[in-house]
Design an enzyme around this catalytic site. Structure first.
Site, PDB file in Angstrom:
ATOM      1  N   CYS A   2     114.684 -44.573  16.407  1.00  0.00           N
ATOM      2  CA  CYS A   2     115.591 -45.248  17.319  1.00  0.00           C
ATOM      3  C   CYS A   2     114.839 -46.373  18.026  1.00  0.00           C
ATOM      4  O   CYS A   2     113.693 -46.224  18.430  1.00  0.00           O
ATOM      5  CB  CYS A   2     116.191 -44.338  18.375  1.00  0.00           C
ATOM      6  SG  CYS A   2     117.175 -43.013  17.717  1.00  0.00           S
ATOM      7  N   ARG A  27     112.910 -48.954  13.039  1.00  0.00           N
ATOM      8  CA  ARG A  27     112.820 -47.649  13.709  1.00  0.00           C
ATOM      9  C   ARG A  27     114.025 -46.747  13.407  1.00  0.00           C
ATOM     10  O   ARG A  27     114.030 -45.580  13.786  1.00  0.00           O
ATOM     11  CB  ARG A  27     112.731 -47.838  15.230  1.00  0.00           C
ATOM     12  CG  ARG A  27     111.579 -48.698  15.673  1.00  0.00           C
ATOM     13  CD  ARG A  27     111.573 -48.836  17.180  1.00  0.00           C
ATOM     14  NE  ARG A  27     111.237 -47.578  17.797  1.00  0.00           N
ATOM     15  CZ  ARG A  27     110.015 -47.171  18.054  1.00  0.00           C
ATOM     16  NH1 ARG A  27     108.989 -47.923  17.737  1.00  0.00           N
ATOM     17  NH2 ARG A  27     109.795 -46.007  18.632  1.00  0.00           N
ATOM     18  N   TRP A  74     118.413 -43.633  14.555  1.00  0.00           N
ATOM     19  CA  TRP A  74     118.001 -42.768  13.452  1.00  0.00           C
ATOM     20  C   TRP A  74     118.500 -41.387  13.847  1.00  0.00           C
ATOM     21  O   TRP A  74     118.000 -40.763  14.780  1.00  0.00           O
ATOM     22  CB  TRP A  74     116.481 -42.778  13.303  1.00  0.00           C
ATOM     23  CG  TRP A  74     115.998 -42.058  12.090  1.00  0.00           C
ATOM     24  CD1 TRP A  74     115.823 -42.577  10.840  1.00  0.00           C
ATOM     25  CD2 TRP A  74     115.609 -40.675  12.003  1.00  0.00           C
ATOM     26  NE1 TRP A  74     115.374 -41.604   9.985  1.00  0.00           N
ATOM     27  CE2 TRP A  74     115.226 -40.428  10.667  1.00  0.00           C
ATOM     28  CE3 TRP A  74     115.543 -39.623  12.917  1.00  0.00           C
ATOM     29  CZ2 TRP A  74     114.793 -39.185  10.221  1.00  0.00           C
ATOM     30  CZ3 TRP A  74     115.119 -38.380  12.482  1.00  0.00           C
ATOM     31  CH2 TRP A  74     114.737 -38.177  11.139  1.00  0.00           C
ATOM     32  N   ASN A  98     116.030 -42.805  23.209  1.00  0.00           N
ATOM     33  CA  ASN A  98     115.192 -42.564  22.038  1.00  0.00           C
ATOM     34  C   ASN A  98     114.423 -41.282  22.299  1.00  0.00           C
ATOM     35  O   ASN A  98     113.719 -41.178  23.293  1.00  0.00           O
ATOM     36  CB  ASN A  98     114.229 -43.748  21.838  1.00  0.00           C
ATOM     37  CG  ASN A  98     113.188 -43.460  20.770  1.00  0.00           C
ATOM     38  OD1 ASN A  98     113.405 -42.640  19.876  1.00  0.00           O
ATOM     39  ND2 ASN A  98     112.055 -44.136  20.857  1.00  0.00           N
ATOM     40  N   GLY A  99     114.588 -40.296  21.416  1.00  0.00           N
ATOM     41  CA  GLY A  99     113.885 -39.019  21.600  1.00  0.00           C
ATOM     42  C   GLY A  99     114.817 -37.877  21.291  1.00  0.00           C
ATOM     43  O   GLY A  99     115.865 -38.055  20.674  1.00  0.00           O
ATOM     44  N   GLU A 482      99.025 -40.181  -2.461  1.00  0.00           N
ATOM     45  CA  GLU A 482      99.620 -41.332  -1.775  1.00  0.00           C
ATOM     46  C   GLU A 482     100.504 -42.134  -2.742  1.00  0.00           C
ATOM     47  O   GLU A 482     101.595 -42.582  -2.368  1.00  0.00           O
ATOM     48  CB  GLU A 482      98.494 -42.196  -1.176  1.00  0.00           C
ATOM     49  CG  GLU A 482      98.883 -43.581  -0.692  1.00  0.00           C
ATOM     50  CD  GLU A 482      99.947 -43.598   0.405  1.00  0.00           C
ATOM     51  OE1 GLU A 482     100.322 -42.532   0.926  1.00  0.00           O
ATOM     52  OE2 GLU A 482     100.415 -44.707   0.729  1.00  0.00           O
ATOM     53  N   LYS A 486     104.448 -42.887  -2.145  1.00  0.00           N
ATOM     54  CA  LYS A 486     105.034 -44.243  -2.139  1.00  0.00           C
ATOM     55  C   LYS A 486     106.221 -44.303  -3.078  1.00  0.00           C
ATOM     56  O   LYS A 486     107.266 -44.839  -2.751  1.00  0.00           O
ATOM     57  CB  LYS A 486     103.970 -45.218  -2.609  1.00  0.00           C
ATOM     58  CG  LYS A 486     103.405 -46.318  -1.869  1.00  0.00           C
ATOM     59  CD  LYS A 486     103.344 -46.540  -0.439  1.00  0.00           C
ATOM     60  CE  LYS A 486     103.755 -45.552   0.571  1.00  0.00           C
ATOM     61  NZ  LYS A 486     102.885 -45.362   1.676  1.00  0.00           N
ATOM     62  N   GLU A 489     109.278 -42.293  -1.755  1.00  0.00           N
ATOM     63  CA  GLU A 489     109.875 -42.898  -0.558  1.00  0.00           C
ATOM     64  C   GLU A 489     110.831 -44.042  -0.858  1.00  0.00           C
ATOM     65  O   GLU A 489     111.895 -44.134  -0.265  1.00  0.00           O
ATOM     66  CB  GLU A 489     108.763 -43.536   0.291  1.00  0.00           C
ATOM     67  CG  GLU A 489     108.116 -42.667   1.294  1.00  0.00           C
ATOM     68  CD  GLU A 489     107.133 -43.484   2.090  1.00  0.00           C
ATOM     69  OE1 GLU A 489     106.148 -43.977   1.507  1.00  0.00           O
ATOM     70  OE2 GLU A 489     107.345 -43.626   3.297  1.00  0.00           O
ATOM     71  N   HIS A 505      96.592 -25.055 -13.941  1.00  0.00           N
ATOM     72  CA  HIS A 505      96.957 -23.908 -13.103  1.00  0.00           C
ATOM     73  C   HIS A 505      98.447 -23.881 -12.782  1.00  0.00           C
ATOM     74  O   HIS A 505      98.854 -23.217 -11.834  1.00  0.00           O
ATOM     75  CB  HIS A 505      96.117 -23.908 -11.820  1.00  0.00           C
ATOM     76  CG  HIS A 505      94.655 -23.807 -12.111  1.00  0.00           C
ATOM     77  ND1 HIS A 505      94.058 -22.640 -12.506  1.00  0.00           N
ATOM     78  CD2 HIS A 505      93.688 -24.756 -12.127  1.00  0.00           C
ATOM     79  CE1 HIS A 505      92.777 -22.870 -12.732  1.00  0.00           C
ATOM     80  NE2 HIS A 505      92.528 -24.150 -12.505  1.00  0.00           N
ATOM     81  N   LYS A 605     110.322 -45.948  10.519  1.00  0.00           N
ATOM     82  CA  LYS A 605     108.899 -46.272  10.524  1.00  0.00           C
ATOM     83  C   LYS A 605     108.089 -45.426  11.496  1.00  0.00           C
ATOM     84  O   LYS A 605     106.976 -45.036  11.206  1.00  0.00           O
ATOM     85  CB  LYS A 605     108.763 -47.757  10.875  1.00  0.00           C
ATOM     86  CG  LYS A 605     107.355 -48.290  10.850  1.00  0.00           C
ATOM     87  CD  LYS A 605     106.916 -48.580   9.445  1.00  0.00           C
ATOM     88  CE  LYS A 605     105.471 -49.020   9.363  1.00  0.00           C
ATOM     89  NZ  LYS A 605     104.902 -48.694   8.044  1.00  0.00           N
TER      90      LYS A 605
HETATM   91  C1  F6R Z   1     104.672 -43.419   4.414  1.00  0.00           C
HETATM   92  C2  F6R Z   1     104.633 -43.562   5.852  1.00  0.00           C
HETATM   93  C3  F6R Z   1     104.642 -42.316   6.670  1.00  0.00           C
HETATM   94  C4  F6R Z   1     103.639 -42.488   7.828  1.00  0.00           C
HETATM   95  C5  F6R Z   1     103.691 -41.275   8.758  1.00  0.00           C
HETATM   96  C6  F6R Z   1     102.681 -41.379   9.881  1.00  0.00           C
HETATM   97  O1  F6R Z   1     104.671 -44.650   3.769  1.00  0.00           O
HETATM   98  O2  F6R Z   1     104.609 -44.625   6.370  1.00  0.00           O
HETATM   99  O3  F6R Z   1     104.347 -41.199   5.909  1.00  0.00           O
HETATM  100  O4  F6R Z   1     102.367 -42.634   7.295  1.00  0.00           O
HETATM  101  O5  F6R Z   1     104.974 -41.156   9.292  1.00  0.00           O
HETATM  102  O6  F6R Z   1     102.898 -42.533  10.645  1.00  0.00           O
HETATM  103  P1  F6R Z   1     101.787 -43.122  11.584  1.00  0.00           P
HETATM  104  O7  F6R Z   1     100.681 -43.632  10.715  1.00  0.00           O
HETATM  105  O8  F6R Z   1     102.469 -44.199  12.342  1.00  0.00           O
HETATM  106  O9  F6R Z   1     101.303 -41.999  12.462  1.00  0.00           O
END
Ligand code: F6R
Length: 610
Positions: A2, A27, A74, A98-99, A482, A486, A489, A505, A605
């Site tokens: 948010c 956000r 969000w 927000n929260g 990772e 990616k 996501e 395994h 984000k």
């Molecule tokens: C994936 C991504 C999330 C963040 C995670 C932690 O691409 O961006 O998995 O890495 O939410 O976020 P931060 O780094 O802001 O603590």
């Protein structure tokens, strides 16, 4: 999660609020709304869907309004819908939140018993009713807000307008980010300073447990006990230009391409000119005595957690002390063995991730020393930690983290070198070798980027698959994790990362023509073992997509395609290099599938709720 923004000044604010919301859309983007106080009433528009859906409705607001606030949501409580969008309340009180209110249900039951009627399914709406009732008995808005804040449990950054107090807007912060922008004859508030950079560079970063009155000509701050606080105004040196796409189709692509510059700048900043010492900021020596540390515990979430895994691979041999890495959401509730000789490293792009922040608070209560590796200045986690290494990667807007990841890993690498030098666990020769490799890294990343067109073409052969396994060994194992994250996501393809040695395994049972395997296979010391894994997949008619040297004949013989990646003779730096083509691969897959790269479904984000 948010985004909130508000304005109190002399200018018409509807467009200003909307353009601020555009900068906060990373956000949350499932619904949005704007409320302004003008013509002796609160005027409100809200809409389900992306922020652009709100645009046609803004014209119905009084265009000369100069006090207002907006929200991009969000969803946590209640589906994405126009009713659940913020601001809530339209009569006497309007709020943006927000929260998450943890005790909203019990508050709501009491309010329903009193005959209140709820218009949304949100937790946030209880605040409107509580404040409405409180203002019936307490005329002073600040006191009324403080009285209701006493009843709220959970996380909240609030913006509050009260119809019969048209000169001020109030904000409250508890465990969710909130910043006040200070202007001349106008003031602002937002979830992130980025949204306000077009208007001011002067900010007040509120602390938890603070309330502020934002007038046109000034800002006053109090704590939750009513004690007045002196505003601490800081200047943020960041430019609006860094928030644009700069000609790229997506923020994510722009951020992928920024990596050579970001990493080169970090190396230049952190390695002193004599090539024999490091910037003192890396060692945080004024805050933490690293020579006393006997154990490191890295905590983080998502991509930052995988960077933390890289931290373990990097730091342990360089420091010769144990390094654990744990998901922040687990660590915060676990009874782990940590003490005042433990250094907790919180890795976080945003500096606001709720679980990571809670982990730091938990660790401090056990007497640990705390260090953040973070990208966002003045964010909550650095403010909570004893010391911070700032990544200075520049704003990362694409929801999928790219440059922040490689930057986190590089900062671990530099920390390992500097700390290892201080502890005497790194010989001069080791150090020299590492530094020589390090300076080659940015141009090798450029080389890796030059294969974008080929990677996109290769992705054309895989984008219709529903699953994908990523495999790597040693330092390339976190990169496999990772890479899989990616891909899932942004393309919504189911992807999992495995350590090569784990295939037998269990996961090898999945291998058939419909399960491509992306194998990270640079010619490092474990190369032959990776090749053996691939032989086993090949023997079961698996489709292998290799990532390695363009002219690696062994790899080519086993793979349907090979994504070229340059080589560097250091497994940690090779891991940084390998992550770049995987970012491009995920990006290309998403483009082929036509998904929303920068704002993938269900994600946001900055995860400021648990
Ligand atoms: C994936 C991504 C999330 C963040 C995670 C932690 O691409 O961006 O998995 O890495 O939410 O976020 P931060 O780094 O802001 O603590």
């Amino acid at each position: 999660m948010c985004g909130i923004i508000g304005y109190n000044g002399k200018k018409p604010c509807v467009d200003l609020i909307y353009s601020g919301l555009q900068k906060l859309e990373y956000r949350g983007y499932d619904s949005s709304g704007v409320a302004v106080l003008a013509n002796d009433k609160i005027n409100l528009v809200k809409q389900k869907g992306k922020l652009s859906h709100l645009l046609p409705f803004l014209g119905s607001l009084p265009q000369d309004a100069s006090l207002g606030m907006g929200h991009t949501r969000w969803a946590t409580h209640g589906v994405p819908s126009t009713e659940n969008a913020h601001p809530h309340g339209e009569e006497r009180v309007s709020i943006v939140h927000n929260g998450i209110l943890e005790n909203y249900n019990e508050l709501k039951i009491k309010l329903l018993e009193k005959g209140q009627r709820f218009l949304s399914e949100t937790d946030s709406e209880v605040i409107v009713h509580l404040l409405h009732d409180e203002l019936e008995v307490v005329a002073d808005v600040r006191k009324a807000i403080l009285n209701i804040v006493d009843k709220l449990q959970g996380a909240y950054a609030l913006g509050i307008m009260v119809h019969d107090h048209p000169d001020d807007v109030y904000v409250v912060k508890q465990a969710s980010p909130l910043v006040i922008g200070v202007g001349e004859g106008e003031n602002f508030f937002a979830s992130d300073a980025l949204a306000l950079l077009a208007h001011t560079k002067k900010f007040i970063f509120l602390s938890d447990g603070e309330i502020a009155r934002i007038g046109k000509d000034g800002v006053e701050i109090w704590d939750f006990y009513g004690a007045k606080k002196e505003p601490n105004i800081v200047t943020v040196d960041s430019s609006e230009a860094s928030l644009e796409k700069g000609g790229y189709r997506h923020y994510m692509l722009k951020e992928i391409y920024e990596q050579p510059t970001v990493l080169a700048n970090t190396i230049q900043r952190m390695v002193c000119k004599d090539q024999n010492s490091f910037d003192e900021k890396l060692l945080c020596s004024d805050k933490i005595n690293l020579t006393n540390i006997r154990k490191v515990h890295v905590v983080a979430c998502g991509t930052a957690y995988y960077a933390g895994m890289m931290g373990k691979y990097i730091l342990e041999p360089k420091l010769e002390i144990p390094v654990e890495v744990e998901l922040a959401s687990e660590f915060r509730y676990r009874d782990s063995f940590i003490d005042d000789k433990t250094l907790i490293i919180a890795v976080t792009q945003s500096g606001e991730t709720a679980d990571t922040l809670a982990s730091i608070k938990h660790a401090k209560s056990k007497g640990c020393k705390t260090l953040a590796i973070c990208n966002v200045p003045y964010s909550s986690i650095p403010r909570e930690c004893d010391a911070t290494i700032y990544m200075e990667a520049g704003p990362e807007i694409g929801v999928a983290s790219t440059k922040a990841f490689t930057s986190m890993v590089l900062n671990f690498y530099l920390l390992g070198l500097a700390w290892g030098q201080r502890m005497g666990t790194q010989s001069q020769t080791q150090l020299q070798n590492s530094l020589e490799s390090l300076v080659k890294l940015p141009s090798l990343i450029e080389q890796a980027l030059s294969h974008e067109a080929l990677i996109s073409e290769i992705a054309g052969s895989y984008f219709e698959d529903h699953h994908c396994l990523f495999v790597g060994r040693g330092h390339q194992y976190p990169i496999a994790l990772e890479g899989a994250l990616k891909l899932k996501e942004i393309s919504y393809i189911h992807a999992e990362g495995y350590a090569g040695g784990e295939l037998k395994h269990g996961p090898i049972a999945l291998i058939d023509r419909s399960m491509p395997v992306l194998a990270i296979a640079p010619p490092l010391s474990d190369y032959e073992k990776v090749i053996s894994n691939l032989e086993e997949i090949y023997a079961r008619e698996g489709r292998i997509l290799g990532l390695g040297l363009a002219d690696d004949q062994k790899l080519k013989a086993l793979c349907s395609h090979v994504i070229p990646c340059p080589f560097i003779d250091d497994p940690a730096l090779q891991a940084i290099l390998c992550s770049v083509p995987l970012q491009l691969f995920a990006y290309s897959m998403a483009i082929h599938r036509g998904t929303d790269v920068d704002q993938p479904r269900n994600l946001a984000k900055s995860v400021t709720v648990e």
